[in-house]
Design a protein around this motif. Structure first.
Motif, PDB file in Angstrom:
ATOM      1  N   THR A 305       0.879  -1.139   0.087  1.00 48.77           N
ATOM      2  CA  THR A 305      -0.064   0.096   0.111  1.00 48.77           C
ATOM      3  C   THR A 305       1.108   1.259  -0.077  1.00 48.77           C
ATOM      4  O   THR A 305       0.218   2.532  -0.156  1.00 48.77           O
ATOM      5  CB  THR A 305      -0.941   0.037   1.263  1.00 48.77           C
ATOM      6  N   PRO A 425      -9.022 -12.069  -4.135  1.00 44.95           N
ATOM      7  CA  PRO A 425      -8.993 -10.993  -3.672  1.00 44.95           C
ATOM      8  C   PRO A 425      -7.663 -10.558  -3.139  1.00 44.95           C
ATOM      9  O   PRO A 425      -7.154  -9.532  -3.300  1.00 44.95           O
ATOM     10  CB  PRO A 425      -9.932 -11.229  -2.235  1.00 44.95           C
ATOM     11  N   TYR A 429      -5.756  -7.248  -4.567  1.00 42.91           N
ATOM     12  CA  TYR A 429      -5.049  -6.311  -3.377  1.00 42.91           C
ATOM     13  C   TYR A 429      -3.503  -6.255  -3.546  1.00 42.91           C
ATOM     14  O   TYR A 429      -2.912  -5.170  -3.745  1.00 42.91           O
ATOM     15  CB  TYR A 429      -5.433  -7.074  -2.006  1.00 42.91           C
ATOM     16  N   LYS A 577      -4.146   0.405  -9.694  1.00 38.07           N
ATOM     17  CA  LYS A 577      -4.740  -0.999  -9.079  1.00 38.07           C
ATOM     18  C   LYS A 577      -5.561  -1.441 -10.192  1.00 38.07           C
ATOM     19  O   LYS A 577      -5.905  -2.668 -10.132  1.00 38.07           O
ATOM     20  CB  LYS A 577      -5.253  -0.799  -7.765  1.00 38.07           C
ATOM     21  N   GLY A 651     -10.798  -7.338  -3.998  1.00 38.97           N
ATOM     22  CA  GLY A 651      -9.104  -7.329  -3.493  1.00 38.97           C
ATOM     23  C   GLY A 651      -8.876  -5.676  -3.748  1.00 38.97           C
ATOM     24  O   GLY A 651      -8.130  -5.305  -2.709  1.00 38.97           O
ATOM     25  N   THR A 652      -9.475  -5.185  -4.594  1.00 42.81           N
ATOM     26  CA  THR A 652      -8.985  -3.752  -5.040  1.00 42.81           C
ATOM     27  C   THR A 652      -9.702  -2.817  -3.925  1.00 42.81           C
ATOM     28  O   THR A 652      -8.943  -1.901  -3.313  1.00 42.81           O
ATOM     29  CB  THR A 652      -9.623  -3.045  -6.234  1.00 42.81           C
ATOM     30  N   LEU A 654     -10.080  -3.858  -0.589  1.00 35.71           N
ATOM     31  CA  LEU A 654      -9.244  -4.121   0.484  1.00 35.71           C
ATOM     32  C   LEU A 654      -7.869  -3.123   0.299  1.00 35.71           C
ATOM     33  O   LEU A 654      -7.335  -2.688   1.245  1.00 35.71           O
ATOM     34  CB  LEU A 654      -8.714  -5.474   0.612  1.00 35.71           C
ATOM     35  N   PHE A 655      -7.351  -3.034  -0.787  1.00 35.66           N
ATOM     36  CA  PHE A 655      -6.210  -2.285  -0.763  1.00 35.66           C
ATOM     37  C   PHE A 655      -6.617  -0.655  -0.520  1.00 35.66           C
ATOM     38  O   PHE A 655      -5.854  -0.054   0.145  1.00 35.66           O
ATOM     39  CB  PHE A 655      -5.782  -2.221  -2.297  1.00 35.66           C
ATOM     40  N   TYR A 658      -6.960  -0.530   3.295  1.00 36.42           N
ATOM     41  CA  TYR A 658      -5.722  -0.415   4.253  1.00 36.42           C
ATOM     42  C   TYR A 658      -4.545   0.482   3.607  1.00 36.42           C
ATOM     43  O   TYR A 658      -3.750   0.708   4.713  1.00 36.42           O
ATOM     44  CB  TYR A 658      -5.008  -2.042   3.927  1.00 36.42           C
ATOM     45  N   THR A 671       0.150 -11.994   3.110  1.00 35.93           N
ATOM     46  CA  THR A 671      -0.629 -11.280   2.211  1.00 35.93           C
ATOM     47  C   THR A 671      -1.773 -12.182   1.540  1.00 35.93           C
ATOM     48  O   THR A 671      -2.760 -11.487   1.518  1.00 35.93           O
ATOM     49  CB  THR A 671       0.341 -11.052   0.848  1.00 35.93           C
ATOM     50  N   VAL A 674      -5.311 -11.450   3.418  1.00 36.52           N
ATOM     51  CA  VAL A 674      -5.836 -10.159   3.579  1.00 36.52           C
ATOM     52  C   VAL A 674      -7.307 -10.273   3.795  1.00 36.52           C
ATOM     53  O   VAL A 674      -7.774  -9.485   4.509  1.00 36.52           O
ATOM     54  CB  VAL A 674      -5.258  -9.276   2.704  1.00 36.52           C
TER      55      VAL A 674
END
Length: 866
Positions: A305, A425, A429, A577, A651-652, A654-655, A658, A671, A674
């Motif tokens: 991140t 995901p 991420y 992303k 997944g995106t 979550l990025f 975080y 990882t 996540v």
């Protein structure tokens, strides 16, 4: 700026520290060579000031000390004197590798050195060994370094006594192979200013292992001092694949961290211990003994991140020393922080052990209730269908009365395991959407499967997919394919159970073993009772549960992000992303995710299961006619599209989440976990139970499918052809018994994985069996698309195809996405060529190829291939 409101109380990274035996030198040293070899921590050389420090000259040392475990006292360590270096030295670079501690450069009162050497510790003989290495091509002091594998990288620092002469040069030496081949190589320089007292740490950024050059200090020719906060990432993979010089700038550190030390923490964090913030730089002579010392605090940088977060207070924060890890586990394995400088001219003999504090989960009674209700419902479905199984046709094919949409959703649930539920995901991420087209290839493959493969399975009214191979080739080919399928499914069932249990163990109060038993036993019960009908109906419910859990998680993240879905999309686009396609047709593109690799690999990966996997083909035969079978296949294909959008979207999201709240990331989580981390720490009570039920659902759909399809394969391929005189009820009882046997075998193997460190053995096992997936697809393609292929050539093709794929995996850097395409292509090509060269028996192909599909299937020996 993103504004995220807390779903549950925020949890920051916390460290626990413990004092270890002090360095035997009571004054301590700064700038020593420090590293770990085996279980031994080596501290060599360094410099200090004797008391009174403000009236003494700096003295360099050559003593070597080794901190080793104390026999018979768990967790205890003691120091041993281990001799001396060839000369006093300090302020060089030291890097721990599997071969020992690499020491480079350094200086004394008059000279800056280019020497390099390797320190190793012989634990059995309690003896230090020193091995000379090729000297660095330039003298170097106050530099920094790190290793990726056995390749050591050194940021040069300065070749003289002053930082005004510092250079932005990066050197590497590969310590693999024979020692006489080791040599230094100059890498591209970083794009920022030259420096000394920087920090270099290796860590994975979601795509590859990288180096992070952090902070430091520089001086200009006019004597101006610049305190640096900049951060640069160097990716050897980007350099090797022609993506620029491998460097890119990342987020600045929250303050100057010069002369601090850092270690990788978990799979994607960099932990920085201490470092001079420069607030009192230049005032040492004025403050002297009233200097408060350097800030005793830690910072964490997250490589995926690109964010910084505080990591808590330290009991002390010495600078100009090197922290080392005693193992990869961020909780169980300590970080050793030895000696160093605590304020100008003052060293310390203190040695600290630092660990990551484990954080508690929040899976409560409401979540447990939701999960329990789901599991009881699945068991009830099995009990309901138990009364409808009167024959093997009922048990193995659901009496061909399964609705087409249920069969389609069952195919979808079978292909989407709990591993995928978490892995997609995690991939989005950690990287981007470049793997999304892989899933979309099912839309391209589906017309081929419906038009070219399905008619043959329906025409022979197959219970086992491998019946076709006997009719087209011979029984040996059928048994070879069926046996390979059964072995692979036992292993696949075990790994799905084990990896799902790993995630559940960190989300719920259940242990790995309890999770395996719960998923396995319940799946055995409803699958044995209800047969295929229970499996496909529970698959349907499970597919809705897992999709519902993922949708609820995505919705919750979107609600909590300022700007909603638009805010998520904007943040993701700023960080690239949503990148979808890599256009690369260079000679080296077969090692990357270039668009042609993704498309070709995705086509082959989709073709293999939909054309030759018994667990999927079984669903084609569970509906009443070919028209409904076509609808079932298209139902699965269409369902893949929104499901892929959903899981990549999670997944995106979550990025973005975080990146806004990096302190919520727990370095103890891998990882790939996540999504379980988010479930465990962020979802409100009840909703977490629903999403955990989704993980159970995804796992159980795969497990139950494997059990039923293995039982079907063995009864249909290995028993019925040889004991056809048995009554139907006997075959049904055998099918149920084998379901239990295979279920128990999968659970036992998963429990073995959980109780012993045999992951490498599992990797080898699955690699060998995985070689056969492409070969199985190649066999069906040979049978359907050629007229000249025969049994001997087909077997030769299957074996040689597996051998070719093994060689490609072992000796080339071909991207794993292409493995299925290599397996299918090699098996088909070699099988066809072998059929042209080897003698083959006379056998009818009427109704068994695309050229003769309109003909009736005749006896085995009525005519020869043409």
């Amino acid at each position: 700026m993103l504004l995220v409101t807390a779903l549950r109380p925020a949890v920051a990274i916390e460290l626990a520290s413990e004092a270890l035996p002090p360095l035997p030198d009571p004054v301590g040293v700064a700038g020593p060579f420090v590293g770990v070899h085996g279980e031994a921590v080596i501290v060599a050389g360094g410099a200090n000031f004797a008391a009174p420090v403000w009236e003494s000259e700096k003295a360099w040392h050559d003593a070597v000390w080794v901190l080793v475990p104390t026999d018979g006292e768990s967790g205890k360590r003691h120091w041993l004197a281990a001799g001396t270096l060839s000369r006093p030295a300090g302020y060089g670079v030291s890097v721990s590798t599997s071969k020992g501690v690499v020491c480079v450069g350094g200086n004394d009162a008059t000279t800056t050195f280019a020497d390099a050497f390797l320190l190793t510790w012989d634990a059995s003989r309690q003896q230090l060994q020193q091995q000379p290495l090729p000297p660095l091509p330039m003298p170097s002091a106050y530099g920094c370094g790190a290793a990726i594998g056995d390749t050591v990288y050194v940021a040069a620092g300065t070749p003289t006594a002053t930082l005004a002469d510092a250079e932005s040069r990066l050197w590497s030496i590969d310590l693999t192979g024979d020692a006489d081949t080791w040599a230094w190589r100059e890498e591209p320089p970083w794009p920022g200013p030259p420096r000394g007292f920087g920090i270099m740490v290796p860590q994975h950024n979601g795509l590859s292992e990288c180096l992070y050059l952090i902070s430091g200090r520089r001086e200009t020719a006019t004597g101006e001092v610049q305190l640096l906060r900049d951060v640069y990432e160097f990716s050897p993979l980007r350099l090797a694949t022609g993506q620029g010089d491998g460097w890119r700038q990342r987020a600045e550190a929250p303050r100057c961290l010069m002369a601090g030390t850092g270690v990788p923490l978990g799979q994607s964090h960099v932990l920085i211990l201490g470092g001079d913030d420069g607030s009192l730089f230049g005032q040492a002579d004025v403050l002297r003994d009233t200097h408060p010392g350097f800030p005793a605090e830690a910072w964490a940088y997250h490589a995926i991140t690109d964010t910084w977060t505080p990591a808590g207070a330290l009991p002390a924060a010495p600078v100009t020393t090197t922290a080392v890890r005693l193992g990869p586990d961020p909780v169980a394995d300590p970080i050793i922080l030895p000696t160093g400088e605590v304020r100008p001219r003052v060293r310390t003999d203190a040695v600290w052990s630092v660990r990551l504090k484990p954080q508690e989960g929040r899976f409560g009674i409401v979540d447990a209730t939701v999960l329990s209700l789901y599991l009881l419902a699945m068991l009830a479905v099995g009990g309901f269908f138990a009364f409808r199984n009167e024959s093997t046709d009922d048990f193995f094919r659901g009496g061909q009365r399964v609705p087409w949409f249920v069969a389609g959703l069952s195919i979808f649930a079978t292909m989407l395991s709990s591993i995928t539920f978490m892995a997609i995901p995690a991939k989005a991420y950690a990287t981007d959407w470049v793997y999304f087209p892989v899933n979309m290839m099912v839309l391209v493959v589906t017309p081929l499967v419906v038009g070219m493969f399905l008619p043959f399975f329906r025409k022979i009214d197959a219970t086992s997919a491998y019946e076709y191979l006997e009719k087209r080739f011979n029984r040996s080919v059928r048994l070879f394919a069926s046996g390979s399928f059964v072995l692979f499914q036992v292993g696949r069932m075990a790994v799905v159970l084990y990896l799902s249990a790993l995630a559940l163990a960190v989300i719920t109060p259940l242990s790995e073993e309890q999770s395996i038993l719960l998923m396995g036993v319940l799946s055995i019960l409803y699958c044995t009772l209800g047969g295929l009908e229970a499996v496909v109906w529970t698959d349907t419910v499970q597919s809705l549960v897992l999709l519902g859990g993922a949708m609820a998680s995505l919705a919750l993240i979107v609600i909590e992000i300022d700007g909603g879905l638009v805010g998520v999309a904007e943040a993701a686009m700023r960080q690239q992303k949503l990148h979808l396609i890599d256009v690369d047709f260079s000679a080296a593109s077969f090692t990357t995710t270039a668009v042609w690799v993704v498309v070709l690999g995705g086509l082959a990966q989709a073709l293999v299961p939909y054309s030759s996997d018994m667990a999927v083909v079984q669903r084609y035969m569970a509906v009443s006619d070919i028209s409904r079978a076509r609808r079932a296949i298209w139902t699965n294909a269409i369902a893949v599209v929104p499901a892929s959008l959903l899981f990549f979207g999670v997944g995106t999201a979550l990025f973005v989440f975080y990146a806004a709240y990096p302190e919520r990331l727990d370095p103890a989580f891998k990882t790939d976990a996540v999504f379980p981390l988010f479930i465990a720490r962020e979802l409100p009570a009840g909703l977490a139970g629903l999403v955990v039920a989704g993980i159970f659902a995804a796992a159980q759909s795969t497990i139950s499918t494997s059990m039923n399809s293995m039982s079907t394969a063995v009864v249909t391929d290995f028993v019925r052809p040889f004991v056809g005189s048995w009554q139907e009820r006997a075959f049904l009882r055998l099918g149920r018994l084998l379901t239990v046997v295979f279920g128990v075998a999968g659970v036992w193997l998963a429990m073995l994985f959980a109780s012993a460190d045999i992951k490498s053995l599992w990797d080898q096992f699955m690699t060998i069996l995985g070689l056969l997936g492409g070969s199985m697809c190649g066999l069906f393609c040979l049978g359907i698309f050629t007229k000249r292929a025969h049994a001997s050539g087909a077997m030769a093709g299957a074996i040689s195809g597996a051998a070719v794929l093994w060689a490609v995996q072992r000796f080339t850097e071909t991207h794993l996405l292409l493995y299925a395409a290599v397996g299918v292509g090699a098996s088909f090509a070699t099988g066809y060529l072998a059929s042209l060269m080897l003698p083959g028996g006379r056998r009818s192909i009427q109704g068994l190829t695309i050229y003769t599909i309109g003909d009736a299937i005749t006896a085995d020996s009525s005519e020869a291939p043409t």
